[in-house]
Design a protein around this motif. Structure first.
Motif, mmCIF file in Angstrom:
data_model
loop_
_atom_site.group_PDB
_atom_site.id
_atom_site.type_symbol
_atom_site.label_atom_id
_atom_site.label_comp_id
_atom_site.label_asym_id
_atom_site.label_seq_id
_atom_site.Cartn_x
_atom_site.Cartn_y
_atom_site.Cartn_z
ATOM 1 N N GLY A 1 -1.358 2.511 12.215
ATOM 2 C CA GLY A 1 -0.208 3.302 12.652
ATOM 3 C C GLY A 1 0.223 4.314 11.608
ATOM 4 O O GLY A 1 0.530 5.463 11.929
ATOM 5 N N VAL A 2 0.241 3.900 10.348
ATOM 6 C CA VAL A 2 0.614 4.818 9.263
ATOM 7 C C VAL A 2 -0.378 5.969 9.190
ATOM 8 O O VAL A 2 0.013 7.136 9.098
ATOM 9 C CB VAL A 2 0.679 4.071 7.908
ATOM 10 C CG1 VAL A 2 0.813 5.049 6.750
ATOM 11 C CG2 VAL A 2 1.824 3.069 7.897
ATOM 12 N N VAL A 3 -1.661 5.645 9.237
ATOM 13 C CA VAL A 3 -2.693 6.689 9.141
ATOM 14 C C VAL A 3 -2.590 7.665 10.307
ATOM 15 O O VAL A 3 -2.629 8.882 10.110
ATOM 16 C CB VAL A 3 -4.111 6.069 9.065
ATOM 17 C CG1 VAL A 3 -5.184 7.135 9.183
ATOM 18 C CG2 VAL A 3 -4.273 5.288 7.766
ATOM 19 N N THR A 4 -2.421 7.166 11.507
ATOM 20 C CA THR A 4 -2.341 8.076 12.657
ATOM 21 C C THR A 4 -1.089 8.941 12.602
ATOM 22 O O THR A 4 -1.094 10.064 13.104
ATOM 23 C CB THR A 4 -2.416 7.323 14.003
ATOM 24 O OG1 THR A 4 -1.393 6.338 14.055
ATOM 25 C CG2 THR A 4 -3.771 6.664 14.185
ATOM 26 N N ASP A 5 -0.028 8.457 11.955
ATOM 27 C CA ASP A 5 1.170 9.287 11.777
ATOM 28 C C ASP A 5 0.883 10.508 10.902
ATOM 29 O O ASP A 5 1.530 11.536 11.046
ATOM 30 C CB ASP A 5 2.312 8.480 11.159
ATOM 31 C CG ASP A 5 2.951 7.506 12.134
ATOM 32 O OD1 ASP A 5 2.700 7.621 13.358
ATOM 33 O OD2 ASP A 5 3.695 6.620 11.671
ATOM 34 N N PHE A 6 -0.068 10.387 9.992
ATOM 35 C CA PHE A 6 -0.422 11.509 9.120
ATOM 36 C C PHE A 6 -1.346 12.518 9.815
ATOM 37 O O PHE A 6 -1.447 13.661 9.380
ATOM 38 C CB PHE A 6 -1.126 11.014 7.841
ATOM 39 C CG PHE A 6 -0.183 10.497 6.797
ATOM 40 C CD1 PHE A 6 0.551 11.363 6.007
ATOM 41 C CD2 PHE A 6 -0.057 9.137 6.580
ATOM 42 C CE1 PHE A 6 1.403 10.884 5.025
ATOM 43 C CE2 PHE A 6 0.786 8.637 5.596
ATOM 44 C CZ PHE A 6 1.525 9.517 4.815
ATOM 45 N N LEU B 1 0.866 -1.180 0.000
ATOM 46 C CA LEU B 1 0.000 0.000 0.000
ATOM 47 C C LEU B 1 0.900 1.226 0.000
ATOM 48 O O LEU B 1 1.877 1.286 0.752
ATOM 49 C CB LEU B 1 -0.907 0.016 1.220
ATOM 50 C CG LEU B 1 -1.901 -1.139 1.347
ATOM 51 C CD1 LEU B 1 -2.679 -1.035 2.655
ATOM 52 C CD2 LEU B 1 -2.852 -1.178 0.159
ATOM 53 N N VAL B 2 0.568 2.183 -0.851
ATOM 54 C CA VAL B 2 1.338 3.415 -0.958
ATOM 55 C C VAL B 2 0.433 4.566 -0.532
ATOM 56 O O VAL B 2 -0.541 4.887 -1.212
ATOM 57 C CB VAL B 2 1.856 3.641 -2.400
ATOM 58 C CG1 VAL B 2 2.671 4.920 -2.464
ATOM 59 C CG2 VAL B 2 2.671 2.449 -2.873
ATOM 60 N N PHE B 3 0.752 5.149 0.605
ATOM 61 C CA PHE B 3 -0.032 6.249 1.162
ATOM 62 C C PHE B 3 0.527 7.574 0.655
ATOM 63 O O PHE B 3 1.707 7.859 0.840
ATOM 64 C CB PHE B 3 0.011 6.214 2.689
ATOM 65 C CG PHE B 3 -0.628 4.981 3.252
ATOM 66 C CD1 PHE B 3 -1.951 4.979 3.634
ATOM 67 C CD2 PHE B 3 0.104 3.810 3.380
ATOM 68 C CE1 PHE B 3 -2.540 3.837 4.141
ATOM 69 C CE2 PHE B 3 -0.478 2.660 3.887
ATOM 70 C CZ PHE B 3 -1.804 2.671 4.265
ATOM 71 N N GLY C 1 -7.311 5.736 5.457
ATOM 72 C CA GLY C 1 -6.218 4.974 4.859
ATOM 73 C C GLY C 1 -6.518 4.564 3.426
ATOM 74 O O GLY C 1 -5.666 4.697 2.541
ATOM 75 N N GLY C 2 -7.718 4.074 3.196
ATOM 76 C CA GLY C 2 -8.114 3.685 1.841
ATOM 77 C C GLY C 2 -8.082 4.862 0.883
ATOM 78 O O GLY C 2 -7.620 4.748 -0.257
ATOM 79 N N ARG C 3 -8.545 5.997 1.368
ATOM 80 C CA ARG C 3 -8.522 7.205 0.539
ATOM 81 C C ARG C 3 -7.097 7.644 0.242
ATOM 82 O O ARG C 3 -6.797 8.108 -0.850
ATOM 83 C CB ARG C 3 -9.276 8.332 1.229
ATOM 84 C CG ARG C 3 -10.783 8.104 1.293
ATOM 85 C CD ARG C 3 -11.473 9.175 2.097
ATOM 86 N NE ARG C 3 -12.918 8.966 2.156
ATOM 87 C CZ ARG C 3 -13.760 9.705 2.862
ATOM 88 N NH1 ARG C 3 -13.288 10.739 3.566
ATOM 89 N NH2 ARG C 3 -15.046 9.440 2.858
ATOM 90 N N MET C 4 -6.223 7.498 1.213
ATOM 91 C CA MET C 4 -4.838 7.949 1.037
ATOM 92 C C MET C 4 -4.027 7.023 0.126
ATOM 93 O O MET C 4 -3.048 7.451 -0.467
ATOM 94 C CB MET C 4 -4.143 8.090 2.386
ATOM 95 C CG MET C 4 -4.693 9.226 3.221
ATOM 96 S SD MET C 4 -3.758 9.513 4.726
ATOM 97 C CE MET C 4 -2.376 10.444 4.037
ATOM 98 N N CYS C 5 -4.423 5.752 0.046
ATOM 99 C CA CYS C 5 -3.664 4.836 -0.810
ATOM 100 C C CYS C 5 -4.471 4.374 -2.026
ATOM 101 O O CYS C 5 -4.018 3.507 -2.765
ATOM 102 C CB CYS C 5 -3.129 3.649 -0.007
ATOM 103 S SG CYS C 5 -4.365 2.530 0.634
ATOM 104 N N LEU D 1 -7.777 -6.605 5.341
ATOM 105 C CA LEU D 1 -6.423 -6.602 5.898
ATOM 106 C C LEU D 1 -6.318 -7.591 7.050
ATOM 107 O O LEU D 1 -7.226 -7.685 7.887
ATOM 108 C CB LEU D 1 -6.059 -5.206 6.404
ATOM 109 C CG LEU D 1 -5.849 -4.123 5.344
ATOM 110 C CD1 LEU D 1 -5.781 -2.754 6.002
ATOM 111 C CD2 LEU D 1 -4.607 -4.402 4.535
ATOM 112 N N SER D 2 -5.218 -8.311 7.110
ATOM 113 C CA SER D 2 -4.981 -9.224 8.231
ATOM 114 C C SER D 2 -4.751 -8.389 9.493
ATOM 115 O O SER D 2 -4.498 -7.183 9.418
ATOM 116 C CB SER D 2 -3.748 -10.091 7.953
ATOM 117 O OG SER D 2 -2.570 -9.292 7.991
ATOM 118 N N GLY D 3 -4.802 -9.011 10.634
ATOM 119 C CA GLY D 3 -4.618 -8.299 11.902
ATOM 120 C C GLY D 3 -3.303 -7.547 11.970
ATOM 121 O O GLY D 3 -3.248 -6.387 12.384
ATOM 122 N N GLU D 4 -2.221 -8.194 11.551
ATOM 123 C CA GLU D 4 -0.901 -7.558 11.588
ATOM 124 C C GLU D 4 -0.831 -6.377 10.621
ATOM 125 O O GLU D 4 -0.319 -5.306 10.957
ATOM 126 C CB GLU D 4 0.175 -8.594 11.250
ATOM 127 C CG GLU D 4 1.572 -8.094 11.464
ATOM 128 C CD GLU D 4 2.611 -9.185 11.264
ATOM 129 O OE1 GLU D 4 3.773 -8.934 11.612
ATOM 130 O OE2 GLU D 4 2.275 -10.283 10.760
#
Length: 86
Positions: free
Chosen positions: A72-77, A21-23, A48-52, A62-65
């Protein structure tokens, strides 16, 4: 600012196999449009879906991991919230 994450568990979307996934950042109004100020997991997946550029049907599988990584990536933004205390 772009952020990439490789999926531990690749996903199928039709005939396409999604391994990464590329955000695309920074966070913009179009990513947040229609969402409440108080966000839950569902809203973070939407952002996240909108960003990628992935549809909800992909984000929901998405799997749990991978889910934990994406959240985490989304909250960083997201911008920092108000400071508390002194």
């Amino acid at each position: 600012m772009e952020r990439r994450t490789t999926l531990k568990t690749p996903l199928q979307n039709g005939s396409e196999t999604i391994t990464e996934l590329v955000f695309q950042g920074p966070l913009k109004g179009r990513h947040m449009k229609g969402l409440p100020l108080a966000l839950c997991y569902d809203h973070l997946l939407t952002i996240g879906g909108r960003m990628c550029g992935q549809p909800p049907s992909v984000m929901e599988e998405l799997s749990g991991e991978d889910l934990a990584t994406v959240l985490g990536v989304v909250t960083d933004f997201l911008p920092a919230g108000p400071r508390t205390g002194q």
